[in-house]
Design an enzyme around this catalytic site. Sequence first.
Site, mmCIF file in Angstrom:
data_model
loop_
_atom_site.group_PDB
_atom_site.id
_atom_site.type_symbol
_atom_site.label_atom_id
_atom_site.label_comp_id
_atom_site.label_asym_id
_atom_site.label_seq_id
_atom_site.Cartn_x
_atom_site.Cartn_y
_atom_site.Cartn_z
ATOM 1 N N LYS A 55 15.615 -31.186 -24.169
ATOM 2 C CA LYS A 55 16.722 -30.408 -24.712
ATOM 3 C C LYS A 55 17.007 -30.900 -26.131
ATOM 4 O O LYS A 55 16.614 -32.018 -26.511
ATOM 5 C CB LYS A 55 17.977 -30.560 -23.853
ATOM 6 C CG LYS A 55 18.587 -31.960 -23.889
ATOM 7 C CD LYS A 55 20.025 -31.981 -23.389
ATOM 8 C CE LYS A 55 20.157 -31.508 -21.971
ATOM 9 N NZ LYS A 55 21.564 -31.519 -21.497
ATOM 10 N N SER A 56 17.684 -30.094 -26.924
ATOM 11 C CA SER A 56 18.007 -30.508 -28.288
ATOM 12 C C SER A 56 19.079 -31.590 -28.269
ATOM 13 O O SER A 56 20.105 -31.457 -27.592
ATOM 14 C CB SER A 56 18.489 -29.314 -29.113
ATOM 15 O OG SER A 56 17.426 -28.425 -29.365
ATOM 16 N N ASN A 72 22.067 -16.430 -23.488
ATOM 17 C CA ASN A 72 22.623 -17.739 -23.135
ATOM 18 C C ASN A 72 23.387 -18.343 -24.297
ATOM 19 O O ASN A 72 23.074 -18.095 -25.470
ATOM 20 C CB ASN A 72 21.507 -18.700 -22.695
ATOM 21 C CG ASN A 72 20.835 -19.392 -23.866
ATOM 22 O OD1 ASN A 72 21.319 -20.415 -24.361
ATOM 23 N ND2 ASN A 72 19.725 -18.828 -24.333
ATOM 24 N N GLY A 76 25.545 -24.162 -25.858
ATOM 25 C CA GLY A 76 26.321 -24.884 -26.861
ATOM 26 C C GLY A 76 25.788 -26.243 -27.220
ATOM 27 O O GLY A 76 26.548 -27.139 -27.591
ATOM 28 N N CYS A 82 19.229 -22.257 -33.599
ATOM 29 C CA CYS A 82 20.165 -21.904 -32.521
ATOM 30 C C CYS A 82 21.091 -20.796 -33.023
ATOM 31 O O CYS A 82 21.781 -20.974 -34.029
ATOM 32 C CB CYS A 82 20.979 -23.122 -32.103
ATOM 33 S SG CYS A 82 22.180 -22.769 -30.814
ATOM 34 N N LYS A 101 11.415 -25.603 -35.359
ATOM 35 C CA LYS A 101 11.507 -24.394 -34.526
ATOM 36 C C LYS A 101 12.237 -23.323 -35.326
ATOM 37 O O LYS A 101 13.385 -23.522 -35.739
ATOM 38 C CB LYS A 101 12.245 -24.682 -33.217
ATOM 39 C CG LYS A 101 12.213 -23.518 -32.238
ATOM 40 C CD LYS A 101 12.733 -23.925 -30.874
ATOM 41 C CE LYS A 101 12.488 -22.834 -29.836
ATOM 42 N NZ LYS A 101 12.935 -23.250 -28.491
#
Length: 551
Positions: free
Chosen positions: A44-45, A69, A72, A128, A163
């Site tokens: 995960k980030s 999604n 957060g 994100c 990314k």
Amino acid sequence: MPFSFLGKTLSGCFTVPSGIVTTAPSIIQRVIRDMPEVGVITTKSIGLEPRLGYREPVYSQFAPGCFVNAVGLTNPGAQASLESLGQLRVPEDRFLLVSIFGGSVEEFVAVAKILEPVADGFELNLSCPHASGYGMAMGQDPKIVHDIVAAVKQAVSKPVIPKLTPNVTNIAEIGQAALDAGADGLCAINTVGPGYTEAHGEPVLSNGVGGMSGKGVLPTALKCIRELRAITDKPIIGCGGLSSAADVKAAQHAGATIAGVGSALSGMDTEDLKHYFSTLNRELQGSGSQAETQIRYDLSMEFQPVTVATNEAVCDDITVVTFNETMNIQAGEYVFIWIPGVGEKPFSCLTDSPLRLAVINVGPFTEACYQLEPGATVYLRGPYGTPVMPPEDADIICVAGGTGLAAVYQIARDFGSNEQPAHIFAGARTADRLYFIEDCKDIAQVTTATDDGSSGFQGRVTDALAEHLAKLTPEALSKLWFYNCGPAPMIHAAEKVQREYGSEQQIYSAIDYTTKCGVGICGACASPDGRRICIDGPFINREPDLLPKLG
């Protein structure tokens, strides 16, 4: 089939994109152990400081195989992640890609420096689409992308893979800026959007909007991968809407080196994941379309309205909410209750006809449940989880503490009989905290235990259990099947007693791990052995922990 990726020969060409399934060290270790097809393990980030993220709902389905999604960027922070990821045993044929984010160039650098000892490489989350101050806003500016990549490359010796967001007019321009700064590869795409879903006139996601993923974004992903491949020969991790072998082949034809499969895993338990990746890999080497048939396009995340009939307080912090509706739910399954503007939480159903929940007031959401008036409407989705399936000749013993009775009442009712009734052990601090006991007596033998002796056995419910088991014959003990639900200390104490008189295979427990999505995607409910409680449980028997215990 083994192949090379950034200096390593890997066991497989797949990854699971950041933020999906492989979000906890125990899950990562299980994937490493059981799924060799996943050669690149993406975390995960992770940010510099802990971040709680958004309250539930965090995941919404707007069409079969299509999702929005907004988690957060939930994470424990860089220092805690260094400790937990340091427990992992990563073999030489796997590549641990640590995803990181930051609100500035300096934060990206600081996180990378902290986590470099455990990383084979870094994914820079520049994309994100829903976290204010992070991600997409940075990833849309070529200069900022260049500066972040260049700074991280200068600070660490591990490969760096930004990314990229698809939410730009020219992704090749962004990719070129990253390559000019020294990027060792590229990852595309992150979620598209943001997008919005609603139910019953209310936004579903607590954040209001979120990133769109799943089958619907595949054309965008293929376009972006192709445009990036046109400007570089470096590795590309291609993700976004991949679910079948045909999708993966299309991504490879577009230029992907590694194929990332994410939202397609919604609804799959751990055994499903193993079978899916094995099938997908086999079809990738040959032909076939069986992997696609394993995708849960029948997954339901729709909310149904339910109306409160009564809300009866047991004590100052426990209440039993009864609804006018009934529900077809099997013993061991659970539901989510959603109150728009407040959030959603999972609940075991005390009874199914009528639908009834036991609520203990521990925070804002349960306080809102505690205050529901008759006639109020809330919303329900489910059922979720794996129903319990004891052997036909099993003698059922249920041990419950707190609101855990709600999870075991239906087990006792459905798998006990007049000839062989189940036995419920219900514990509480005081008699006024016991509830539904007379109803339990209608379907099972009942032993109550209170700390102060105000009802039944004086002492812990596990002591009452031990006293009972000590009187049974070896033959009777061999037929027992245990179901435990309650606070973690009570469950651990119950399991300790039960192991003295039976085997691990006879013991199933439901511990209240954090459960957010209910469909196995976010990984918030990771157990120590790497199963996800929301999809593999909630009742699971014990397997050896996959990670060494610290301290």
